[in-house]
Scaffold this motif. Structure first.
Motif, mmCIF file in Angstrom:
data_model
loop_
_atom_site.group_PDB
_atom_site.id
_atom_site.type_symbol
_atom_site.label_atom_id
_atom_site.label_comp_id
_atom_site.label_asym_id
_atom_site.label_seq_id
_atom_site.Cartn_x
_atom_site.Cartn_y
_atom_site.Cartn_z
ATOM 1 N N HIS A 11 31.819 -15.057 41.759
ATOM 2 C CA HIS A 11 32.236 -16.106 40.346
ATOM 3 C C HIS A 11 31.402 -16.979 40.066
ATOM 4 N N GLU A 12 30.510 -17.319 40.161
ATOM 5 C CA GLU A 12 29.201 -18.411 39.840
ATOM 6 C C GLU A 12 28.645 -17.989 39.248
ATOM 7 N N GLN A 13 28.186 -16.410 40.350
ATOM 8 C CA GLN A 13 26.663 -15.965 39.454
ATOM 9 C C GLN A 13 27.423 -14.911 38.098
ATOM 10 N N TYR A 14 28.866 -14.767 37.991
ATOM 11 C CA TYR A 14 28.901 -13.985 37.054
ATOM 12 C C TYR A 14 29.323 -15.146 35.906
ATOM 13 N N VAL A 15 29.605 -16.480 35.836
ATOM 14 C CA VAL A 15 29.647 -17.342 34.849
ATOM 15 C C VAL A 15 28.866 -17.309 34.384
ATOM 16 N N THR A 16 27.590 -17.147 35.048
ATOM 17 C CA THR A 16 26.990 -18.065 34.663
ATOM 18 C C THR A 16 25.495 -16.297 33.433
ATOM 19 N N LEU A 17 26.037 -15.851 34.001
ATOM 20 C CA LEU A 17 25.221 -14.489 33.260
ATOM 21 C C LEU A 17 26.709 -14.069 31.594
ATOM 22 N N LEU A 18 27.750 -14.625 31.625
ATOM 23 C CA LEU A 18 28.873 -14.597 30.752
ATOM 24 C C LEU A 18 28.002 -14.659 29.444
ATOM 25 N N PRO A 19 27.594 -15.926 29.569
ATOM 26 C CA PRO A 19 26.975 -16.755 27.867
ATOM 27 C C PRO A 19 26.255 -15.893 27.525
ATOM 28 N N LYS A 20 25.358 -15.028 28.136
ATOM 29 C CA LYS A 20 23.839 -14.891 28.639
ATOM 30 C C LYS A 20 23.342 -14.281 26.852
ATOM 31 N N SER A 21 24.400 -13.618 25.629
ATOM 32 C CA SER A 21 23.611 -13.385 24.223
ATOM 33 C C SER A 21 23.385 -14.456 23.172
ATOM 34 N N VAL B 235 28.364 -18.543 14.505
ATOM 35 C CA VAL B 235 30.204 -17.587 14.746
ATOM 36 C C VAL B 235 30.554 -16.375 15.847
ATOM 37 N N ALA B 236 29.129 -15.513 16.894
ATOM 38 C CA ALA B 236 29.157 -14.986 17.561
ATOM 39 C C ALA B 236 29.282 -16.546 18.761
ATOM 40 N N GLY B 237 28.540 -17.322 18.768
ATOM 41 C CA GLY B 237 28.924 -18.138 19.601
ATOM 42 C C GLY B 237 30.296 -19.265 19.818
ATOM 43 N N ILE B 238 30.724 -19.248 18.573
ATOM 44 C CA ILE B 238 32.054 -19.442 18.391
ATOM 45 C C ILE B 238 33.453 -18.840 19.308
ATOM 46 N N MET B 239 33.065 -17.216 19.101
ATOM 47 C CA MET B 239 33.542 -16.585 19.453
ATOM 48 C C MET B 239 34.120 -16.245 20.853
ATOM 49 N N THR B 240 32.480 -16.780 21.303
ATOM 50 C CA THR B 240 32.144 -16.082 23.125
ATOM 51 C C THR B 240 33.277 -17.244 23.876
ATOM 52 N N VAL B 241 32.844 -18.605 22.827
ATOM 53 C CA VAL B 241 33.735 -19.544 23.718
ATOM 54 C C VAL B 241 35.091 -19.521 24.376
ATOM 55 N N VAL B 242 35.799 -18.443 23.249
ATOM 56 C CA VAL B 242 37.020 -18.171 23.600
ATOM 57 C C VAL B 242 37.048 -17.077 24.679
ATOM 58 N N ALA B 243 36.659 -16.173 23.798
ATOM 59 C CA ALA B 243 36.191 -15.017 25.143
ATOM 60 C C ALA B 243 36.083 -15.520 26.628
ATOM 61 N N VAL B 244 35.045 -16.066 26.219
ATOM 62 C CA VAL B 244 34.908 -16.468 27.891
ATOM 63 C C VAL B 244 35.800 -17.286 28.517
ATOM 64 N N SER B 245 36.196 -18.271 28.141
ATOM 65 C CA SER B 245 37.892 -18.674 29.094
ATOM 66 C C SER B 245 38.962 -17.873 29.357
ATOM 67 N N ILE B 246 38.953 -17.426 29.072
ATOM 68 C CA ILE B 246 40.359 -15.857 29.229
ATOM 69 C C ILE B 246 38.984 -14.023 30.547
ATOM 70 N N PHE B 247 37.729 -14.301 29.493
ATOM 71 C CA PHE B 247 37.526 -13.215 31.030
ATOM 72 C C PHE B 247 36.117 -13.579 32.546
ATOM 73 N N ALA B 248 36.546 -15.214 32.148
ATOM 74 C CA ALA B 248 35.971 -15.967 33.645
ATOM 75 C C ALA B 248 37.109 -15.872 34.679
ATOM 76 N N ASN B 249 38.037 -15.270 34.321
ATOM 77 C CA ASN B 249 39.313 -15.200 35.487
ATOM 78 C C ASN B 249 39.206 -13.905 36.083
ATOM 79 N N PHE B 250 38.566 -12.864 35.601
ATOM 80 C CA PHE B 250 38.321 -11.559 35.947
ATOM 81 C C PHE B 250 37.781 -11.419 37.474
ATOM 82 N N ILE B 251 36.416 -12.535 37.743
ATOM 83 C CA ILE B 251 35.893 -12.438 39.222
ATOM 84 C C ILE B 251 35.908 -13.823 39.874
#
Lengths: 234, 130
Positions: free
Chosen positions: A125-135, A218-234
């Motif tokens: 999980h730690e490694q996964y959320v480390t990479l989620l905001p990579k773009s 715009v992508a940065g702000i959308m990613t904030v929301v998206a990561v808070s959902i996707f972070a729960n998956f691993i």
């Protein structure tokens, strides 16, 4: 003698600040000389600082003791990203469908592809959320990684790899994928490779550059929301 | 003094944003709240652009320097880096290409579809101007 120097270093606030500013300027100078994307001033500065700290056996904490005052400006500066976004608001009003549609698709693709590959590599999980905001831009990406319990320094490395690669491949990728519209090119580059890619988009044309820099925030702000959902998956 | 005034607006918003981070139970960093507050302020003209733009442009211009200390911190996570070096490089590279391609193709699809319906008066009838 060495003891005095060591003591002065340990207590000094200015050592870390001076070292950061000096190496960054050296990085800018080298970039000007070699004109290569890989010669990124941020990367060069980091390499120089780490080499100096290791060579003189100086602890990271000694450096950080002063350098933290530079990081202190990161929050107010991220707040200031609203200013360039505000200036591009007309553009946003002109092409709302293309901009929101494409960036939403890009951010969703980022989340899904990182999720699937993390699953394939069996990341924690730690490694996964480390990479989620990579773009996205470092300013926003660091905050996300920290909030989600990622390893912030590795997130910064991942963001740098993304930006440098994006900058190098942007033009040929648009050609191969037959992305010819300047608006589409700009959105692709900004959403895929944030500020480092945007410097390339600006070289490609005015519309490409403006669209790319708009996409960063715009992508940065959308990613904030998206990561808070996707972070729960691993 | 102009610069000090501008900075005081920016730092006040940053402080408000920190309060929001404390009060709102969402995993969102203070800087994002601040960015949105500033954007709303600018759009509503509560904060006129010229009251912040000098200091804001300066800070944004030198932003890359602010990432240096955190990146040097990689020294302290060498072990964690070694453990995920290959996935880090592979995922960072591959996803960048995929994201760019999808975003660009989607944008182009939406733009061209919009152009087509604008060129064809039958189809664009009743539709709002994009």
């Amino acid at each position: 003698m060495t003891e005095i120097v060591t003591e002065a270093l340990t207590e000094s606030v200015y050592f870390g600040i001076a070292l950061t500013l000096l190496t960054y300027q050296a990085g800018l100078w080298i970039k000007k000389k070699v004109k290569l994307t890989v010669a990124n001033p941020l990367l060069l500065s980091v390499i120089m600082i780490i080499s100096i700290l290791l060579a003189f056996e100086i602890d990271y904490d000694v450096y950080h003791n002063g350098a933290k005052y530079i990081s202190f400006f990161l929050t107010p500066t991220t707040v200031c990203l609203a200013v360039p976004l505000y200036r591009q608001l007309d553009l946003l009003k002109k092409y709302p469908k293309a901009i929101f549609g494409a960036i939403t698709a890009g951010v969703f693709t980022a989340m899904v592809s990182i999720y699937l590959m993390s699953l394939a590599f069996g990341l924690t999980h730690e490694q996964y959320v480390t990479l989620l905001p990579k773009s996205i831009t470092t300013a926003i990406g660091m905050g996300i990684s920290e909030k989600m319990g990622g390893i912030v320094t590795i997130t910064v490395v991942s963001i740098s790899i993304t930006g440098i690669l994006g900058n190098i491949v942007a033009e040929s990728l648009c050609k191969i994928c037959k992305i010819q519209d300047p608006i589409a090119k700009g959105l692709a580059i900004g959403t895929g490779s944030h500020a480092l890619g945007t410097t390339k988009a600006m070289e490609m044309g005015e519309i490409e550059g403006a669209m790319s820099s708009l996409s960063i925030v715009v992508a940065g702000i959308m990613t904030v929301v998206a990561v808070s959902i996707f972070a729960n998956f691993i | 003094m102009k610069f000090i005034k501008q900075l005081s607006i920016i730092l006040s918003i940053s402080f408000l944003a920190e309060l929001m981070e404390e009060l709102i139970p969402l995993p969102i960093a203070a800087s994002i709240y601040g960015l949105i507050l500033m954007l709303i302020g600018l759009i509503t003209h509560i904060i006129p652009l010229e009251k912040v733009e000098g200091a804001a442009d300066f800070l944004v211009e030198i932003m890359a320097i602010m990432f240096v200390p955190a990146t040097v911190g990689i020294m302290t996570s060498v072990e964690a880096l070694k453990q995920m070096l290959i996935p880090l490089v592979v995922i960072s590279s591959l996803t960048t290409l995929i994201i760019m391609a999808v975003t660009g193709r989607t944008a182009q699809f939406i733009i061209r579809r919009g152009n087509k319906s604008a060129a064809d008066p039958e189809e664009s009838k009743g539709e709002g101007k994009a």
